[in-house]
Design an enzyme around this catalytic site. Structure first.
Site, PDB file in Angstrom:
ATOM      1  N   TYR A  67      49.876  21.585  -0.075  1.00 53.72           N
ATOM      2  CA  TYR A  67      49.344  22.084  -1.334  1.00 53.72           C
ATOM      3  C   TYR A  67      47.936  21.548  -1.578  1.00 53.72           C
ATOM      4  CZ  TYR A  67      53.838  24.011  -2.903  1.00 53.72           C
ATOM      5  OH  TYR A  67      54.989  24.752  -3.028  1.00 53.72           O
TER       6      TYR A  67
ATOM      7  N   HIS B 102      52.433  32.449  -2.900  1.00 54.92           N
ATOM      8  CA  HIS B 102      52.609  32.715  -4.336  1.00 54.92           C
ATOM      9  C   HIS B 102      51.244  32.999  -4.958  1.00 54.92           C
ATOM     10  CE1 HIS B 102      56.934  31.683  -4.810  1.00 54.92           C
ATOM     11  NE2 HIS B 102      56.693  30.999  -3.697  1.00 54.92           N
TER      12      HIS B 102
END
Length: 308
Positions: free
Chosen positions: A299, A33
């Site tokens: 992440y 993303h």
């Protein structure tokens, strides 16, 4: 749970390394993303979640939010139309000064049930980097991870959206709502657009600019706010809470628990924003889903590489 082999830091690093091997490294960008657009808005709960959770942003007080819409591609230069799956990450600013994140995408199922499956399947995508994927490798993947077939078939059939504001977004993972009596209820989230659903036909894609979604949102917001309903799906007795590759029963109960109004593009520094699906407040708990917990570790690795 985080002490198991699946959540060792080295597996998180391996997952990010695989993505970098496939897509290359792009300093300052997320490993997936990569390109996104950030907006501001207000979320107003309607109180219907109150019997199910004590989460402060789901009671009766409106809270400010930051929203990031994004392409799923790990390559920031990819045109908006090249990756049909889009993301919508929302950061709620809670009344107590803390924040909570909700991360959703435009596909209801994930392609991997475990962190190791994610690493293996992400590695397969390398064969598609410069053309058609290796079909023998695909057959091996589906034999080893048959649960991935439903999501990969959905990916194959997806079309690019006409707007970020005309997509439905899904949490993929299950969570537990906890009420004041301590009762736990499994739920999944979904954002439903006020504007309705609208996708581009294949022939229309070539007519749009590489960043048409940002341009479309800019034009749309000049005409007024962009809205979404926040729904929760109520998990039933046989709906799995640990498997993002499997759909819940079709007759599940759906409750609208609030409404989001997006008003303008944000001036916050999007490069340092971090959205974490496990960043949740009192009244909400993560499910047993291994991928959900693994995302926290992966992440963190991606974020460290992005800002350093």
């Amino acid at each position: 749970m985080e002490g198991t082999d699946d959540y060792k830091p080295e597996l998180a690093r391996e997952a990010v390394n695989v993505i970098e091997n496939v897509a290359g490294t792009h300093p300052g960008y997320r490993r997936v993303h990569a390109r996104g657009y950030v907006y501001e808005g207000v979320f107003t709960p309607n109180g219907k979640a109150s019997p199910l959770t004590v989460a402060s942003h789901l009671q009766d007080e409106a809270v400010p939010v930051i929203i990031r819409f994004s392409n799923s591609s790990p390559i920031p230069s990819h045109p908006d139309a090249i990756s049909p799956v889009k993301g919508m990450a929302v950061k709620f600013h809670l009344p107590n000064g803390k924040v909570s994140d909700l991360i959703t995408v435009t596909i209801p199922l994930f392609f991997a049930k475990t962190p190791q499956a994610f690493v293996d399947i992400a590695g397969f995508f390398q064969s598609a980097k410069e053309g058609f994927p290796n079909l023998k490798e695909l057959a091996k993947i589906l034999w080893k991870y048959p649960e991935s077939k439903a999501s990969l078939q959905m990916l194959k059939e997806m079309r690019s959206p006409a707007s970020f504001s005309t997509c439905q977004y899904y949490s993929i993972h299950a969570f537990y709502f906890i009420n004041k009596e301590g009762r736990r209820q499994a739920i999944k989230y979904e954002w439903v657009p006020d504007a309705g659903l609208s996708m581009l036909e294949k022939r229309e894609v070539a007519e749009h600019s590489p960043e048409y979604l940002e341009e479309e949102m800019e034009k749309r917001l000049k005409e007024g706010p962009v809205g979404f309903k926040l729904n929760i799906q109520i998990g039933g007795e046989n709906d799995p809470t640990d498997d993002p590759t499997t759909a819940w029963s079709e007759d599940k109960q759906v409750i609208t628990i609030g409404h989001l109004m997006i008003s303008k593009k944000s001036e916050v520094c999007k490069d340092t924003l971090l959205f974490d699906p496990t960043n949740i407040p009192e009244g909400i708990e993560c499910s047993e889903d291994q991928i959900l917990h693994f995302r926290h570790s992966a992440y963190a690795v991606s974020y460290e590489r992005r800002i350093n």
